[in-house]
Design a protein around this motif. Structure first.
Motif, mmCIF file in Angstrom:
data_model
loop_
_atom_site.group_PDB
_atom_site.id
_atom_site.type_symbol
_atom_site.label_atom_id
_atom_site.label_comp_id
_atom_site.label_asym_id
_atom_site.label_seq_id
_atom_site.Cartn_x
_atom_site.Cartn_y
_atom_site.Cartn_z
ATOM 1 N N SER A 2 35.307 20.511 46.775
ATOM 2 C CA SER A 2 34.090 20.218 47.625
ATOM 3 C C SER A 2 34.222 18.901 48.386
ATOM 4 O O SER A 2 33.962 18.856 49.768
ATOM 5 C CB SER A 2 32.899 20.268 46.829
ATOM 6 O OG SER A 2 32.668 21.384 46.064
ATOM 7 N N SER A 55 36.577 21.323 40.412
ATOM 8 C CA SER A 55 35.751 21.999 41.624
ATOM 9 C C SER A 55 35.121 20.828 42.378
ATOM 10 O O SER A 55 34.855 21.058 43.767
ATOM 11 C CB SER A 55 34.563 22.845 40.872
ATOM 12 O OG SER A 55 35.044 23.736 40.048
ATOM 13 N N ASN A 71 30.898 28.342 50.063
ATOM 14 C CA ASN A 71 29.898 29.493 49.424
ATOM 15 C C ASN A 71 29.868 29.094 47.814
ATOM 16 O O ASN A 71 28.811 29.149 47.213
ATOM 17 C CB ASN A 71 30.357 30.694 49.784
ATOM 18 C CG ASN A 71 29.394 31.811 49.237
ATOM 19 O OD1 ASN A 71 28.051 31.543 49.311
ATOM 20 N ND2 ASN A 71 29.834 33.031 48.926
ATOM 21 N N GLU A 72 31.116 28.712 47.429
ATOM 22 C CA GLU A 72 31.041 28.517 45.840
ATOM 23 C C GLU A 72 32.642 27.985 45.300
ATOM 24 O O GLU A 72 33.483 27.749 46.297
ATOM 25 C CB GLU A 72 31.128 29.863 45.033
ATOM 26 C CG GLU A 72 32.002 30.909 45.252
ATOM 27 C CD GLU A 72 31.845 32.222 44.421
ATOM 28 O OE1 GLU A 72 31.461 32.032 43.411
ATOM 29 O OE2 GLU A 72 32.155 33.233 45.203
ATOM 30 N N SER A 73 32.897 27.726 44.248
ATOM 31 C CA SER A 73 33.818 27.290 43.640
ATOM 32 C C SER A 73 34.145 27.858 42.289
ATOM 33 O O SER A 73 33.198 27.885 41.558
ATOM 34 C CB SER A 73 34.037 25.705 43.355
ATOM 35 O OG SER A 73 34.965 25.035 42.945
ATOM 36 N N PHE A 74 35.446 28.338 42.142
ATOM 37 C CA PHE A 74 35.525 29.023 40.669
ATOM 38 C C PHE A 74 36.979 28.960 40.639
ATOM 39 O O PHE A 74 37.861 28.528 41.174
ATOM 40 C CB PHE A 74 35.379 30.629 41.274
ATOM 41 C CG PHE A 74 36.139 31.444 42.022
ATOM 42 C CD1 PHE A 74 37.308 32.077 41.631
ATOM 43 C CD2 PHE A 74 35.876 31.317 43.414
ATOM 44 C CE1 PHE A 74 38.213 32.428 42.497
ATOM 45 C CE2 PHE A 74 36.808 32.031 44.189
ATOM 46 C CZ PHE A 74 37.965 32.608 43.743
ATOM 47 N N ASN A 132 33.254 35.134 48.802
ATOM 48 C CA ASN A 132 32.821 34.754 47.350
ATOM 49 C C ASN A 132 34.049 35.210 46.341
ATOM 50 O O ASN A 132 35.239 35.662 47.149
ATOM 51 C CB ASN A 132 31.742 35.463 47.062
ATOM 52 C CG ASN A 132 31.873 37.005 47.361
ATOM 53 O OD1 ASN A 132 32.850 37.609 46.954
ATOM 54 N ND2 ASN A 132 30.528 37.572 47.462
ATOM 55 N N LYS A 133 34.006 35.149 45.298
ATOM 56 C CA LYS A 133 35.228 35.226 44.286
ATOM 57 C C LYS A 133 35.593 36.868 44.300
ATOM 58 O O LYS A 133 36.889 36.786 44.327
ATOM 59 C CB LYS A 133 34.810 34.954 42.803
ATOM 60 C CG LYS A 133 35.767 35.094 41.852
ATOM 61 C CD LYS A 133 35.318 34.657 40.458
ATOM 62 C CE LYS A 133 36.388 35.015 39.398
ATOM 63 N NZ LYS A 133 36.170 34.663 38.010
ATOM 64 N N ALA A 183 37.672 26.734 46.405
ATOM 65 C CA ALA A 183 36.615 26.170 46.582
ATOM 66 C C ALA A 183 36.358 26.291 48.265
ATOM 67 O O ALA A 183 37.252 25.992 48.980
ATOM 68 C CB ALA A 183 36.431 24.721 46.538
ATOM 69 N N ASN A 184 35.150 26.906 48.387
ATOM 70 C CA ASN A 184 34.871 27.077 49.864
ATOM 71 C C ASN A 184 33.296 26.599 50.043
ATOM 72 O O ASN A 184 32.888 26.111 48.965
ATOM 73 C CB ASN A 184 35.100 28.335 50.478
ATOM 74 C CG ASN A 184 34.233 29.602 50.149
ATOM 75 O OD1 ASN A 184 33.507 29.320 48.830
ATOM 76 N ND2 ASN A 184 34.359 30.529 50.606
#
Length: 206
Positions: free
Chosen positions: A83, A79, A108-111, A166-167, A105-106
């Motif tokens: 980033s 992750s 906003n979040e990483s998943f 988001n996810k 990953a963007n």
């Protein structure tokens, strides 16, 4: 190859307002690690969606020394890599790990996206290409369907949209990419799944 790299640079510089999707796709038979890292450095500022895989790790570590110190044995290290790569230009980084899934990953979040229905692979040739094509194409179609604005700068608007997702927003495109990539590895040697997806989304007949 060098000629292919020159063509890539020509395209991104002369069509700077077009959406750019790039797969590092390191092949040691064609270029060494240093050459591939230099190519990535030249093109990554223009990239909107970047795809990487386990086979690209040496190139990424050569390209960015901060990536060398990350631990890729766990999801947190992967992750952080996403980033770190976004800091060079892309709005979205997708790290593919074959049958294990992918890390998205963007800003906003990483998943981590785990494959829902792993299949027995007959031949993995072209699987990454199918995944990239379907995922990128589905995202762009989702954007065009949802967007209410009529902007002349599609690239800028698409990047902003990607950064806010988001996810849950990514899941439809990820599921579609998994579906057709799974067909690709289980149906040996054909890009038919990719073309099938394209036909289902448009009226074009290939």
């Amino acid at each position: 190859s060098e000629s292919c790299h020159e063509l890539n640079i020509h395209i991104v510089k002369n069509y700077s307002e077009s959406i750019c999707v790039y797969d590092v796709n390191f092949r040691h038979q064609l270029l060494n690690v240093n050459q591939s890292a230099q190519h990535l450095e030249d093109i990554i500022p223009h990239v909107d969606i970047l795809y990487v895989s386990e086979g690209d790790l040496k190139v990424l570590q050569e390209f960015d020394e901060q990536i060398r110190i990350l631990d890729f044995r766990d999801k947190a290290g992967i992750s952080k890599m996403g980033s770190q790569l976004m800091g060079h230009g892309p709005s979205l980084v997708v790290s593919r790990f074959g049958a294990r899934g992918a890390v998205v990953a963007n800003a906003n979040e990483s998943f981590f996206y785990e494959l829902s229905s792993p299949v027995e692979a007959v031949d993995t040739t072209g699987a990454g290409d199918v995944f990239n094509g379907v995922f990128s194409g589905q995202l762009l179609m989702d954007y065009l369907q949802q967007s209410q604005s009529k902007t002349l700068n599609l690239k800028k608007a698409f990047r902003e949209w990607l950064s806010k997702m988001n996810k849950k927003d990514f899941l439809p495109a990820l599921q579609a990419a998994e579906k057709y990539a799974s067909w690709q590895v289980s149906e040996w040697g054909s890009l038919a799944p990719h073309i099938k997806w394209y036909r289902e989304q448009t009226d074009v007949r290939i």
